[in-house]
Design a protein around this motif. Structure first.
Motif, PDB file in Angstrom:
ATOM      1  N   GLY A 460      49.864  55.695  29.677  1.00 19.36           N
ATOM      2  CA  GLY A 460      49.926  54.510  29.412  1.00 19.36           C
ATOM      3  C   GLY A 460      48.581  54.323  30.392  1.00 19.36           C
ATOM      4  N   LEU A 461      48.153  52.425  29.909  1.00 21.43           N
ATOM      5  CA  LEU A 461      47.239  52.077  30.068  1.00 21.43           C
ATOM      6  C   LEU A 461      47.546  51.471  31.924  1.00 21.43           C
ATOM      7  N   PRO A 462      46.597  51.439  32.463  1.00 21.72           N
ATOM      8  CA  PRO A 462      47.105  50.419  34.294  1.00 21.72           C
ATOM      9  C   PRO A 462      47.027  49.102  33.943  1.00 21.72           C
ATOM     10  N   SER A 463      47.964  48.450  34.502  1.00 24.03           N
ATOM     11  CA  SER A 463      47.650  47.095  34.548  1.00 24.03           C
ATOM     12  C   SER A 463      46.357  47.019  34.565  1.00 24.03           C
ATOM     13  N   LEU A 464      45.459  45.914  34.550  1.00 27.28           N
ATOM     14  CA  LEU A 464      44.680  44.941  34.631  1.00 27.28           C
ATOM     15  C   LEU A 464      44.140  44.010  34.611  1.00 27.28           C
ATOM     16  N   ALA A 465      43.361  43.894  35.156  1.00 28.17           N
ATOM     17  CA  ALA A 465      42.789  42.435  35.837  1.00 28.17           C
ATOM     18  C   ALA A 465      40.895  42.427  35.534  1.00 28.17           C
ATOM     19  N   ALA A 466      40.238  41.319  35.353  1.00 30.95           N
ATOM     20  CA  ALA A 466      39.119  41.226  35.553  1.00 30.95           C
ATOM     21  C   ALA A 466      38.717  39.869  35.840  1.00 30.95           C
ATOM     22  N   GLY A 467      37.240  39.212  36.432  1.00 29.63           N
ATOM     23  CA  GLY A 467      37.283  37.623  36.407  1.00 29.63           C
ATOM     24  C   GLY A 467      35.833  38.202  37.578  1.00 29.63           C
ATOM     25  N   VAL A 468      36.055  36.894  37.925  1.00 30.27           N
ATOM     26  CA  VAL A 468      33.706  36.490  38.740  1.00 30.27           C
ATOM     27  C   VAL A 468      34.552  35.906  39.472  1.00 30.27           C
ATOM     28  N   GLY A 469      33.866  35.747  40.655  1.00 32.87           N
ATOM     29  CA  GLY A 469      34.184  34.757  42.098  1.00 32.87           C
ATOM     30  C   GLY A 469      32.818  34.810  43.144  1.00 32.87           C
ATOM     31  N   VAL A 470      33.135  34.203  44.270  1.00 32.20           N
ATOM     32  CA  VAL A 470      32.556  33.753  45.019  1.00 32.20           C
ATOM     33  C   VAL A 470      32.525  34.513  45.827  1.00 32.20           C
ATOM     34  N   VAL A 471      31.995  35.946  47.180  1.00 30.76           N
ATOM     35  CA  VAL A 471      32.061  35.957  48.343  1.00 30.76           C
ATOM     36  C   VAL A 471      30.996  35.806  49.127  1.00 30.76           C
ATOM     37  N   TYR A 472      32.373  35.477  50.616  1.00 30.17           N
ATOM     38  CA  TYR A 472      31.111  35.069  52.171  1.00 30.17           C
ATOM     39  C   TYR A 472      31.807  36.747  53.008  1.00 30.17           C
ATOM     40  N   ALA A 473      30.690  37.152  53.428  1.00 31.15           N
ATOM     41  CA  ALA A 473      30.882  38.402  54.711  1.00 31.15           C
ATOM     42  C   ALA A 473      30.765  36.970  55.534  1.00 31.15           C
ATOM     43  N   HIS A 474      31.447  36.811  56.673  1.00 31.75           N
ATOM     44  CA  HIS A 474      31.331  36.577  57.747  1.00 31.75           C
ATOM     45  C   HIS A 474      31.775  37.502  58.869  1.00 31.75           C
ATOM     46  N   PRO A 475      31.533  37.578  59.594  1.00 28.50           N
ATOM     47  CA  PRO A 475      31.332  38.947  60.675  1.00 28.50           C
ATOM     48  C   PRO A 475      32.872  39.327  61.561  1.00 28.50           C
ATOM     49  N   ILE A 476      33.514  38.453  61.747  1.00 27.71           N
ATOM     50  CA  ILE A 476      34.587  38.275  61.520  1.00 27.71           C
ATOM     51  C   ILE A 476      36.143  38.758  60.308  1.00 27.71           C
ATOM     52  N   ALA A 477      35.693  38.472  58.650  1.00 24.86           N
ATOM     53  CA  ALA A 477      36.148  38.247  58.357  1.00 24.86           C
ATOM     54  C   ALA A 477      35.014  38.562  56.453  1.00 24.86           C
ATOM     55  N   ARG A 478      35.951  39.211  55.488  1.00 25.28           N
ATOM     56  CA  ARG A 478      35.872  38.636  53.825  1.00 25.28           C
ATOM     57  C   ARG A 478      36.138  37.526  53.501  1.00 25.28           C
ATOM     58  N   PHE A 479      35.450  36.475  53.068  1.00 31.72           N
ATOM     59  CA  PHE A 479      35.638  35.246  52.087  1.00 31.72           C
ATOM     60  C   PHE A 479      36.014  35.975  51.045  1.00 31.72           C
ATOM     61  N   GLU A 480      36.579  35.569  49.655  1.00 34.02           N
ATOM     62  CA  GLU A 480      37.212  35.804  48.538  1.00 34.02           C
ATOM     63  C   GLU A 480      37.575  34.545  48.132  1.00 34.02           C
ATOM     64  N   LEU A 481      37.120  33.711  46.445  1.00 38.78           N
ATOM     65  CA  LEU A 481      37.196  33.154  46.195  1.00 38.78           C
ATOM     66  C   LEU A 481      36.964  33.321  44.320  1.00 38.78           C
ATOM     67  N   ASN A 482      37.734  33.820  43.769  1.00 40.91           N
ATOM     68  CA  ASN A 482      37.761  34.136  42.347  1.00 40.91           C
ATOM     69  C   ASN A 482      38.834  33.754  41.451  1.00 40.91           C
ATOM     70  N   PHE A 483      37.526  33.653  40.132  1.00 44.86           N
ATOM     71  CA  PHE A 483      38.727  33.039  39.004  1.00 44.86           C
ATOM     72  C   PHE A 483      39.340  34.298  38.104  1.00 44.86           C
ATOM     73  N   SER A 484      40.216  34.948  38.262  1.00 43.48           N
ATOM     74  CA  SER A 484      41.109  35.974  37.421  1.00 43.48           C
ATOM     75  C   SER A 484      41.952  35.590  36.018  1.00 43.48           C
ATOM     76  N   LEU A 485      41.715  36.930  35.336  1.00 43.34           N
ATOM     77  CA  LEU A 485      41.642  37.007  34.119  1.00 43.34           C
ATOM     78  C   LEU A 485      43.080  38.613  34.178  1.00 43.34           C
ATOM     79  N   PRO A 486      43.914  37.767  33.369  1.00 40.40           N
ATOM     80  CA  PRO A 486      44.979  39.491  33.578  1.00 40.40           C
ATOM     81  C   PRO A 486      44.998  40.259  32.102  1.00 40.40           C
ATOM     82  N   LEU A 487      44.723  41.735  31.964  1.00 41.98           N
ATOM     83  CA  LEU A 487      44.315  41.645  30.892  1.00 41.98           C
ATOM     84  C   LEU A 487      45.242  42.610  30.441  1.00 41.98           C
ATOM     85  N   VAL A 488      45.879  43.709  30.976  1.00 40.05           N
ATOM     86  CA  VAL A 488      46.991  44.352  31.015  1.00 40.05           C
ATOM     87  C   VAL A 488      48.045  43.936  31.739  1.00 40.05           C
TER      88      VAL A 488
END
Length: 508
Positions: A460-488
Motif C-alpha cells: 500500500g501507499l506510505p503515509s504522505l504529506a506535502a507543504g511549503v516553508g521557510v528554511v534558515y541555515a544558521h552555522p549551528i543548526a537549521r531552522f524550518e517553519l513549514n505549512f504541512s498538508l497530510p495527504l495519506v
C-alpha cells in the motif's frame, strides 16, 4: 615617493578641513593603494616561489610562536612536526614540497581547534650559525590561542520543547589538544540532562580521536505516556579513511527506567515499565560530500549505523541488532536566463532501519524489542506533517514505535525574494512520507518475521504529506517553519495540518 608625500599632505589638509566626505575619499584612496601594494607583494612572492619551486632545501627547524603557544606541550608538537624535518627523512625536499608539507602541518594544527589563526612564514638561519647550510630554511607557525575556558548559558526553543542550558568547555587541558565539556540543561520535554565529555586526539592526529562520556537524563515522552530516566557511559574511537569518509566504533552501557506512567498508559508501555540495562557496541560510517551539510546545493551523503546489544559477552537484559542507512543527494537547478548558480536546488533523501531481535548472552530465545529501543518516526525533522512519533504502531493513544521503517523526502529550495542566493535563507516546497511497522508474529521464527515485515513496507501507499516553508541555515543548526498538508494518513496515526516549527542538524 612624491605621490606618497602628496597623499600625506592631502590627508593632513583634510583633517584640518571639516569636510568629512573629502576625508573619507582620501582614506579610501590610501586603503586602496595599500591593498594594491600588498597584492603586488603577495604576487611577487608567489612568482618567486614558483620560479624556484625545484630549488633543493632543507627544513632545519619548525617553531610554533604566538600568544598562548606555551600552553601546548613539546612532545605533542614533536609528533606533529618531527616527521617533516629533513633530518628525519631520506629524500631531500624541493622548495615546493617543503612548503606543501609545512602547510599540511599548519592545517592539522588548525583542525585541533585550540588556535584562532595559524599563519606560516619561512626564514633563513642566522649567517653566524656554523651548522647551517645555504639550503637550510626555518619554518615559523604563528598562532593565537583560543580561550582555554569558555562558559556559555542560554535558552533553546524548538518544536514542543523549551529549555535552559549551561555549557563549560575547557580546551587544551594537558597541552595536547584535549578538551572537557560539561553540559547541563532543563526543559519542558527533557526534564534534565547532565553530560560530561572528554575528548583527546591520538598521536597528535586530528583525524584520530578518543572520547569518553557520561550521561544522566530524564526525558518526558507524553506521546507514549511515560518518562525515561537514563544513566550511562561510553567510550568512542573515531578516525578518517581515504576518500573523506569517517568511522566511529563505540561501546556504551546504560541503565534505563520507564517510569512516571500516565493514568491512561497502554498495556504495551506498562509491560515495558521499570528498569532495563543495555550493553552495546556500535559502528558508524559517514561519507559526506555535500557543499553544506545544513543547506546543501550539490553533493551527496551516505551513512550507516549498526549496533549490537546483549549478544554474547555484552550481556545486559536486552538483545538486538539494529541497523540504519541514510542517503541524501542535492543538485543545483539551472534557470534559463540566469548565468552561473541560480541558487535553486533540488534534494532528496532516504532513510531505512531494522531492529532484529537477538538472545542475551550466547544462547536462549530472542527477546522482543522494548519501547525505548524501537524506532520512532514523524516530526518536523523527518516526516513533516506528522507529530513526533506520529507514524507507526499504536496501542490506544500511545505511539509505541516499530522495528522496521523506511522514509523519504524531496525538497525544492528557492532563494528568498529580494534577499539573494548568497544568504542562508530559502523557500522550500517539499513532499515526504514513510512507513513504520512492528515485527509480525511468525510462530517464533525470527528470520521469517523480519522478512515478512520488511516486505510489508511496500504493502500500500506510505503515509504522505506535502507543504511549503521557510528554511534558515544558521552555522549551528537549521531552522524550518513549514505549512504541512497530510495527504495519506493511516488509522490511528497522529498527523499535523498547519504550521510546524523544527530545529536540528539532521533533516530528511
Amino acid at each position: 615617493m612624491a605621490s606618497n608625500n602628496e597623499s600625506g599632505v592631502d590627508l593632513l589638509e583634510s583633517l584640518r578641513n571639516p569636510d568629512n566626505k573629502r576625508l573619507e575619499e582620501k582614506v579610501k584612496q590610501l586603503r586602496e593603494r595599500e591593498e594594491a601594494h600588498n597584492a603586488k607583494a603577495a604576487q611577487r612572492l608567489k612568482d618567486l616561489i614558483a620560479s624556484n619551486s625545484t630549488l633543493p632545501v632543507t627544513i632545519s627547524s619548525i617553531r610554533l610562536i604566538g600568544q598562548g603557544s606555551q600552553h601546548t606541550r613539546r612532545s605533542f608538537l614533536d609528533r606533529l612536526f618531527n616527521p617533516i624535518l629533513s633530518a628525519n627523512r631520506d629524500a631531500p625536499y624541493t622548495l615546493s614540497e617543503a612548503l606543501q608539507e609545512a602547510g599540511s602541518a599548519a592545517d592539522k594544527l588548525r583542525r585541533f581547534e585550540i588556535y584562532h589563526d595559524v599563519s606560516m612564514f619561512i626564514d633563513k638561519p642566522s649567517p653566524t650559525d656554523p651548522s647551517s647550510t645555504p639550503s637550510d630554511i626555518n619554518i615559523f607557525l604563528s598562532a593565537r590561542e583560543r580561550g582555554r575556558i569558555n562558559l556559555k548559558t542560554g535558552t533553546d526553543i524548538g518544536n514542543v520543547e523549551g529549555s535552559a542550558y549551561g555549557n563549560l568547555l575547557w580546551r587544551n587541558i594537558f597541552g595536547g589538544a584535549e578538551s572537557l565539556s560539561l553540559n547541563a540543561s532543563k526543559g519542558t520535554r527533557t526534564r534534565s540532562s547532565y553530560q560530561a565529555v572528554f575528548d583527546t586526539p591520538i598521536a597528535s592526529d586530528p583525524d584520530k580521536r578518543l572520547t569518553i562520556d557520561a550521561l544522566a537524563s530524564a526525558t518526558s515522552k507524553p506521546r507514549a505516556s511515560h518518562e525515561e530516566v537514563l544513566k550511562g557511559a561510553g567510550l568512542k574511537y573515531s578516525w578518517a579513511a581515504k576518500g573523506g569518509s569517517r568511522h566511529q566504533v563505540s561501546y556504551s552501557g546504560a541503565w534505563r527506567q520507564i517510569t512516571n506512567l500516565a493514568t491512561g498508559a497502554s498495556p504495551t508501555v506498562r509491560n515495558d515499565a521499570g528498569d532495563s540495562v543495555k550493553s552495546s557496541i556500535s559502528h558508524t560510517w559517514t561519507s559526506d560530500h555535500r557543499d553544506n551539510p545544513l543547506l546543501p546545493s550539490r553533493g551527496y551523503l551516505l551513512k550507516t549505523v549498526s549496533e549490537i546489544a546483549g549478544w554474547g559477552p555484552l550481556r545486559g537484559d536486552v538483545g538486538f541488532w539494529k541497523s540504519e542507512i541514510e542517503t541524501n543527494a542535492a543538485v543545483p537547478v539551472p534557470i534559463p536566463g540566469i548565468k552561473g548558480d541560480s541558487g535553486v536546488s533540488f534534494s532528496t533523501g532516504l532513510r531505512a532501519g531494522m531492529l532484529y531481535p537477538l538472545p542475551v548472552g550466547f544462547s536462549g530465545a530472542p527477546l522482543p524489542s522494548r519501547v525505548n529501543d524501537r524506532f520512532q518516526l514523524g516530526g518536523p525533522t523527518d516526516i513533516r506533517g506528522f507529530n513526533i512519533g506520529g507514524l507507526g504502531p499504536r496501542d490506544g493513544n500511545d505511539g509505541v514505535g516499530g522495528d522496521v521503517y523506511a522514509a523519504f523526502s524531496s525538497n525544492l529550495l528557492f532563494p528568498f525574494p529580494r534577499v539573494g542566493k548568497d544568504t542562508p535563507l530559502r523557500l522550500q516546497l517539499f513532499a515526504n512520507g514513510g512507513r513504520l511497522l512492528a515485527l509480525k508474529d511468525k510462530g517464533g521464527n525470527t528470520s521469517q518475521s523480519v522478512y515478512s515485515t520488511v516486505a510489508g513496507l511496500a504493502d500500500g501507499l506510505p503515509s504522505l504529506a506535502a507543504g511549503v516553508g521557510v528554511v534558515y541555515a544558521h552555522p549551528i543548526a537549521r531552522f524550518e517553519l513549514n505549512f504541512s498538508l497530510p495527504l495519506v494518513v493511516r488509522k490511528g496515526e497522529d498527523a499535523r495540518k498547519g504550521l510546524q516549527f523544527g530545529v536540528g542538524i539532521n533533516f530528511l
